[in-house]
Design a protein around this motif. Structure first.
Motif, PDB file in Angstrom:
ATOM      1  N   MET A 387       0.816  -1.210   0.000  1.00  0.00           N
ATOM      2  CA  MET A 387       0.000   0.000   0.000  1.00  0.00           C
ATOM      3  C   MET A 387       0.853   1.265   0.000  1.00  0.00           C
ATOM      4  SD  MET A 387      -3.102   0.180  -0.278  1.00  0.00           S
ATOM      5  CE  MET A 387      -4.478  -0.914  -0.460  1.00  0.00           C
ATOM      6  N   GLU A 415      -9.291  -0.317 -12.342  1.00  0.00           N
ATOM      7  CA  GLU A 415      -8.908  -1.616 -12.905  1.00  0.00           C
ATOM      8  C   GLU A 415      -8.643  -1.531 -14.399  1.00  0.00           C
ATOM      9  OE1 GLU A 415     -11.566  -4.314  -9.875  1.00  0.00           O
ATOM     10  OE2 GLU A 415     -11.661  -4.720 -12.002  1.00  0.00           O
TER      11      GLU A 415
ATOM     12  N   GLU B  11     -10.801  -2.755  -7.715  1.00  0.00           N
ATOM     13  CA  GLU B  11     -11.480  -1.498  -7.427  1.00  0.00           C
ATOM     14  C   GLU B  11     -12.551  -1.696  -6.380  1.00  0.00           C
ATOM     15  OE1 GLU B  11     -12.008   0.106 -11.639  1.00  0.00           O
ATOM     16  OE2 GLU B  11     -13.050   1.547 -10.363  1.00  0.00           O
ATOM     17  N   MET B  39      -7.823   1.017   0.309  1.00  0.00           N
ATOM     18  CA  MET B  39      -7.809   2.474   0.281  1.00  0.00           C
ATOM     19  C   MET B  39      -9.240   2.858  -0.073  1.00  0.00           C
ATOM     20  SD  MET B  39      -4.429   3.531   0.289  1.00  0.00           S
ATOM     21  CE  MET B  39      -4.092   4.859  -0.870  1.00  0.00           C
ATOM     22  N   SER B  40      -9.496   4.158  -0.252  1.00  0.00           N
ATOM     23  CA  SER B  40     -10.878   4.546  -0.528  1.00  0.00           C
ATOM     24  C   SER B  40     -11.339   4.082  -1.911  1.00  0.00           C
ATOM     25  CB  SER B  40     -11.031   6.052  -0.398  1.00  0.00           C
ATOM     26  OG  SER B  40     -10.141   6.699  -1.262  1.00  0.00           O
ATOM     27  N   ASP B  41     -10.460   4.147  -2.915  1.00  0.00           N
ATOM     28  CA  ASP B  41     -10.874   3.828  -4.283  1.00  0.00           C
ATOM     29  C   ASP B  41     -10.651   2.382  -4.688  1.00  0.00           C
ATOM     30  OD1 ASP B  41      -9.697   7.011  -5.536  1.00  0.00           O
ATOM     31  OD2 ASP B  41     -11.676   6.406  -4.839  1.00  0.00           O
ATOM     32  N   TYR B  42      -9.679   1.745  -4.053  1.00  0.00           N
ATOM     33  CA  TYR B  42      -9.329   0.391  -4.479  1.00  0.00           C
ATOM     34  C   TYR B  42      -8.732  -0.382  -3.312  1.00  0.00           C
ATOM     35  CZ  TYR B  42      -4.641   2.325  -4.488  1.00  0.00           C
ATOM     36  OH  TYR B  42      -3.483   2.925  -4.106  1.00  0.00           O
ATOM     37  N   GLY B  43      -8.542  -1.673  -3.518  1.00  0.00           N
ATOM     38  CA  GLY B  43      -7.902  -2.487  -2.504  1.00  0.00           C
ATOM     39  C   GLY B  43      -6.894  -3.413  -3.148  1.00  0.00           C
TER      40      GLY B  43
END
Lengths: 435, 138
Positions: A387, A415, B11, B39-43
């Motif tokens: 991250m 994506e 996402e 995170m807020s938008d994706y993982g």
């Protein structure tokens, strides 16, 4: 509503008179361009076009269009029709995507410009009794100076505040008794928000009119601006390649912008086929200058999409009107008054990613200001399992794009293959400001 | 032998995890461990599966972005201070843990800076280190 008209003789002329004036001035302009600008002479010769045998506007269609690229190719003064000692002013675009476009004015050009802006601001309600706060940037941008000289021509008291420093803008507005505000619509929104935060009641201000331009905006935004400021807000249009502000502007009826047809010839074309469209149809606006000395421009492709209204306006002006600009034919975006090209974002991503990126610019208007999001598809080169590194990546993209555009952006990683593609070519822009 | 992990960009949209797990299930791939960092938008979805090569190929075919890492898998003593003793060993040797998560029962996988060194260290200290193939067949 009693409405003043700056130049009744011209603005209320009958159609025959306007047609005849356009024909005469067009003939003179073509001859002027042929005799003084190498590019136009070459092009007319190539088209077998004899400017001295010119009959009427229909003949004009045999001539090729002039584009922004032509101005760039002839940077800086290649398309000027007068020697430099005849110039009294030079303006220029920001040149964010290469060579800037440079425009020049003779003394007579400046007089015409002031005259047309005077006409436009009078139609928008301004008189010599008004105090004008010009919150457009001054400098190479034509907006600030264009409005400035036109307002002075009317005899209004001009405060050349320029843009920025919102607190000071509001202080001046209160203390100097500003009655009309000139700015971009998004900046006027931002100022209104700051006004509310400071607890100032707009009803206590002397402000009556807002003259907004230089970026696309909507009817919804007009309603909001009028409500927030307790004013009448009008739209106006212009572009530096043609002159600057003053090409067209709304009267207080707010139903389209009156075109300065005595100084410019307007055509609407199909941007794909490049064929002229019948009156009333929506297409790309093409402009030919009729009286410009320093920089005559023949059939300039504005890339702006609009429609010409030929119906008479109840205000009494006979000049045709154009509707709000509904879009642009190319990808250029105007965000908070800044020109943004997807190619700028692309080059940043290309640099970071090392391969052809898939991305989309998402423009919206949230509350007061335009917002820009850049959506980027992740790829093998743009993905880490930690991250921390993903966060660093987003930050790198954000700061590089911000430094190139000079605008705040939000980066959203998405994506692969999730962004819209049309016929294999990606849709680079999603502009949600257009209603 | 390290344990292989697949990290997948997903996402934050409804149904994306369901799609991912369904794909693996239909291909007969068994998920042995699973973690999501978001995170807020994706993982980032982290997967330990019994057939890492097949799973990675399948996901890439379906347009997912996949990154592979080598992790060490440790059997944590099932008693008070069990996890702490292992973390202490690593920190005393200055091995930084990027992330860790528990998989099947008390097994915990670690992404560390130097898996070989960490593995040796832990083995020498008598910690049970579980090999990849063992994990897949637990």
């Amino acid at each position: 509503m009693k409405m003043k008209i700056w130049d009744r003789r011209r603005e209320c002329a009958c159609r025959e008179e306007i047609d005849e004036l356009q024909r005469q001035n067009l003939a003179r302009t073509l001859k002027w361009a042929y005799d003084n600008v190498a590019m136009y002479r070459r092009r007319m010769d190539k088209a077998g076009f004899d400017p001295t045998a010119f009959k009427g506007p229909d003949d004009l269609r045999r001539l090729p269009f002039t584009t922004k690229q032509d101005l760039r190719d002839n940077y800086p003064f290649g398309l000027f029709a007068v020697p430099k000692d005849k110039l009294v002013r030079i303006h220029s675009s920001s040149g964010t995507t290469g060579k800037p476009t440079v425009v020049g004015y003779t003394r007579r050009d400046l007089r015409t410009w002031s005259e047309l802006v005077a006409r436009m601001v009078t139609a928008a309600g301004v008189t010599h009794r008004d105090t004008i706060q010009i919150s457009f940037g001054y400098g190479l941008f034509t907006g600030g100076f264009g409005l400035h000289y036109g307002m002075e021509r009317v005899g209004a008291s001009v405060i050349p505040v320029s843009s920025g420093n919102t607190q000071r803008q509001l202080m001046i507005m209160q203390d100097f008794g500003t009655t009309a505000l000139v700015s971009t619509p998004s900046y006027a929104m931002y100022m209104a928000e700051t006004l509310a935060e400071a607890g100032i009641d707009p009803a206590g201000l002397k402000l009556r009119y807002g003259l907004f331009g230089s970026e696309p905006w909507s009817e919804e935004m007009r309603t909001e601006l009028e409500h927030k400021w307790n004013i009448t807000a009008t739209d106006n249009y212009g572009l530096s390649e043609i002159m600057g502000p003053g090409v067209s502007g709304e009267c207080l009826l707010k139903q389209g912008m009156h075109l300065a047809e005595d100084h410019f010839l307007f055509e609407i074309i199909d941007p794909k086929t490049e064929e002229p469209l019948p009156a009333g149809e929506e297409g790309e606006l093409v402009i030919t200058t009729l009286t410009k000395e320093a920089l005559p421009v023949i059939r300039y492709r504005t890339r702006d999409i609009t429609r010409i209204i030929t119906d008479p306006c109840p205000c009494g002006r006979t000049l045709y009107r154009m509707t709000r600009v509904v879009g642009r034919t190319d990808d250029m975006l105007i965000i908070r008054g800044v020109n943004v090209f997807p190619s700028q974002v692309e080059s940043v991503l290309l640099e970071i990613e090392g391969t052809q990126p898939h991305y989309q610019l998402v423009v919206d208007r949230q509350g007061q200001l335009d917002t820009l999001e850049v959506w980027v598809e992740v790829s093998d080169n743009l993905f880490f399992n930690e991250m921390k590194r993903m966060h660093e990546l987003s930050e790198t993209i954000r700061s590089r794009i911000e430094s190139v555009l000079g605008l705040n952006v939000r980066i959203k990683l998405v994506e692969p293959r999730s962004l819209a593609r049309s016929e294999g070519k990606a849709k680079r822009v999603l502009d949600m400001r257009k209603k | 032998m390290h344990t292989r992990e697949l990290s997948v960009f997903v996402e934050n949209k409804a149904g994306r995890l369901a799609v991912l797990t369904k794909l693996l299930g239909q291909a007969g791939i068994n998920i042995r461990g699973f973690s999501v960092a978001d995170m807020s938008d994706y993982g980032i979805v982290r997967l330990i599966v019994d057939k890492p090569d097949e799973a990675a190929a399948l996901l890439r075919e379906c347009d997912f972005i996949v990154r592979e890492s080598s992790l060490i898998c440790v059997r944590v003593p099932d008693q008070p201070g069990g996890l702490s003793s292992i973390l202490n060993m690593l920190s005393e040797s200055d091995i930084n843990v990027e992330y860790m998560y528990a998989i099947v029962d008390t097994l915990i996988v670690f992404n560390v800076e130097n898996p070989d060194q960490a593995e040796r260290l832990l083995l020498e200290s008598g910690v049970k280190v579980v090999s990849g193939p063992e994990v897949y067949s637990l």
